[in-house]
Design an enzyme around this catalytic site. Structure first.
Site, PDB file in Angstrom:
ATOM      1  N   ARG A 124       0.576  -1.226   0.030  1.00 56.19           N
ATOM      2  CA  ARG A 124       0.074  -0.028   0.242  1.00 56.19           C
ATOM      3  C   ARG A 124       0.528   1.500   0.103  1.00 56.19           C
ATOM      4  NH1 ARG A 124      -4.773   0.167   4.267  1.00 56.19           N
ATOM      5  NH2 ARG A 124      -2.831   1.145   5.655  1.00 56.19           N
ATOM      6  N   LYS A 164      -2.972   6.504   0.503  1.00 53.80           N
ATOM      7  CA  LYS A 164      -2.719   6.540   2.433  1.00 53.80           C
ATOM      8  C   LYS A 164      -2.054   8.063   2.845  1.00 53.80           C
ATOM      9  CE  LYS A 164      -2.960   4.697   7.032  1.00 53.80           C
ATOM     10  NZ  LYS A 164      -3.903   5.033   7.305  1.00 53.80           N
TER      11      LYS A 164
HETATM   12  C1  LIG Z   1      -9.400   6.223   5.826  1.00 52.43           C
HETATM   13  C2  LIG Z   1      -9.033   5.162   6.133  1.00 52.43           C
HETATM   14  N1  LIG Z   1      -9.715   4.172   6.006  1.00 52.43           N
HETATM   15  C3  LIG Z   1      -9.412   2.942   6.549  1.00 52.43           C
HETATM   16  C4  LIG Z   1      -8.548   2.669   6.866  1.00 52.43           C
HETATM   17  C5  LIG Z   1      -8.239   0.454   7.815  1.00 52.43           C
HETATM   18  O1  LIG Z   1      -7.141   0.416   7.088  1.00 52.43           O
HETATM   19  P1  LIG Z   1      -6.121  -0.511   7.590  1.00 52.43           P
HETATM   20  O2  LIG Z   1      -7.663  -1.795   8.084  1.00 52.43           O
HETATM   21  O3  LIG Z   1      -5.300  -1.354   7.002  1.00 52.43           O
HETATM   22  O4  LIG Z   1      -6.110  -0.005   9.081  1.00 52.43           O
HETATM   23  C6  LIG Z   1      -7.603   3.522   8.024  1.00 52.43           C
HETATM   24  C7  LIG Z   1      -6.238   3.650   8.648  1.00 52.43           C
HETATM   25  O5  LIG Z   1      -5.513   2.840   8.535  1.00 52.43           O
HETATM   26  C8  LIG Z   1      -7.884   4.743   7.502  1.00 52.43           C
HETATM   27  O6  LIG Z   1      -6.726   5.732   7.683  1.00 52.43           O
END
Ligand SMILES: Cc1ncc(COP(=O)(O)O)c(C=O)c1O
Length: 339
Positions: A80, A183
């Site tokens: 990611r 991200k």
């Molecule tokens: C905007 C957003 N959506 C979803 C997630 C959940 O992603 P993950 O399960 O990879 O932590 C996060 C946290 O990382 C986030 O910041």
């Protein structure tokens, strides 16, 4: 370990012993460096400061009752971050370099990994940003990658309790063809005003709708949305949400449990048809939803004072895999060797 009160940790910053860094200069990544400082040298004209060339990750390591330390789906976070770096034209960070830096940061701070009984874990925060002088709007030529770690408390101090979410149509988190799937910090900056208002109004977070039509569910502040409808696990398909690694894991667990998995656009009105709803992400695994309030239309969608049975089973299975008490049949954990 010596005199650490593991109960005192929430999700605030804690300085640990070391962090790991790597610099990209002259077209290549250098060697990993170890630092005990929690400050960094940033160029005054860094693209990370001026033009938002910045991305981060969040993952966790867990100490099991067998004493082993496991980091959960590290390669997925590495992939990611690679896609974030491609999305905003930063130097690509190789998967192996990401994993090596994460492993090293955990090993160097081994004394900060909370014991199993505490219910706490180690949070790992990789961050990558443009750090070369770049005054015209263009990708930087130099980048800095840092991994730091810190102990974080159990998310549910008072048990697995459902909380409330709110829909406000006046805030967008990400544009339809923008940076929502990667991200980058800008998405979080864009979500702050809505998130702040939600907290002021006693909600856990905003349930964002798609920015273009405001017809479909996007995600829950910093977490993905999912729901249980009969025998199905339902979760949004959207080109403006982060592909959550927790959600990906829950989809697999749901399938293993015999549920049908539906990843598709979800109309707001469908909120009235769900048996259970939840937010999912690294921080809490699952944060069950008590109700969603559509603040613009004065509608409430209620799911229950207690977490639903399917959500609880999904939560317990995923936590069990992370702590090594449930079989890791998909090979999601990496055991970190400590000496
Ligand atoms: C905007 C957003 N959506 C979803 C997630 C959940 O992603 P993950 O399960 O990879 O932590 C996060 C946290 O990382 C986030 O910041």
């Amino acid at each position: 370990m010596e005199n650490i009160n593991w109960k005192e940790f929430g999700f605030g910053y804690t300085k640990t012993d070391y962090n790991v860094r790597c610099h990209f200069r002259d077209g290549k990544w250098g060697k990993l460096e170890v630092s005990s400082s929690d400050h960094v040298d940033v160029h005054i004209a860094a693209s990370g400061l001026h033009y938002g060339q910045q991305a981060f990750e969040g993952l966790k390591a867990f100490k099991g009752p067998d004493g082993k330390v496991r980091v959960f789906r590290m390669e997925e976070n590495a992939k990611r971050m690679l896609s974030s770096s491609q999305g905003i034209m930063m130097a690509e960070l190789p998967i192996e370099l990401f994993c090596e830096a994460v492993t090293k940061a955990i090993q160097l701070n081994a004394r900060w990994i909370p014991p199993y009984e505490s219910g706490a874990s180690m949070y790992i925060r990789p961050v990558l940003f443009g750090n070369g002088p770049q005054v015209g709007v263009a990708p930087a030529k130099e980048y800095t990658f840092i991994v730091f770690v810190m102990p974080v408390g159990p998310y549910f101090k008072e048990g697995f309790k459902p909380t409330d979410y709110v829909i406000y149509r006046e805030y967008d988190r990400a544009a339809p063809q923008g940076t929502g799937t990667i991200k980058v910090g800008g998405n979080y900056a864009a979500s702050l005003r809505g998130g702040h208002r939600a907290h002021e109004e006693k909600y856990s977070a905003v349930l964002f709708l798609d920015s273009k039509e405001k017809k479909y569910i996007d995600e829950c502040g910093p977490a993905n949305f999912f729901a249980i409808k009969g025998n199905s696990y339902v979760t949004p398909k959207s080109n403006s949400i982060l592909p959550s690694i927790t959600n990906k894991s829950l989809r697999q667990i749901a399938e293993d449990m015999g549920l049908k998995v539906e990843q598709r656009p979800i109309l707001v009105e469908e909120l009235s048809e769900f048996d259970e709803a939840g937010a999912c992400g690294t921080a809490a695994v699952i944060s069950p939803i008590r109700k969603v309030v559509d603040a613009d239309n004065n509608i409430e969608y209620f799911y229950g004072e207690e977490a639903g049975e399917v959500s609880l089973k999904l939560y317990e299975t995923l936590r069990g895999i992370q702590y090594g008490t449930v079989e890791d049949k998909h090979g999601w954990n990496t055991v970190i060797e400590l000496d």
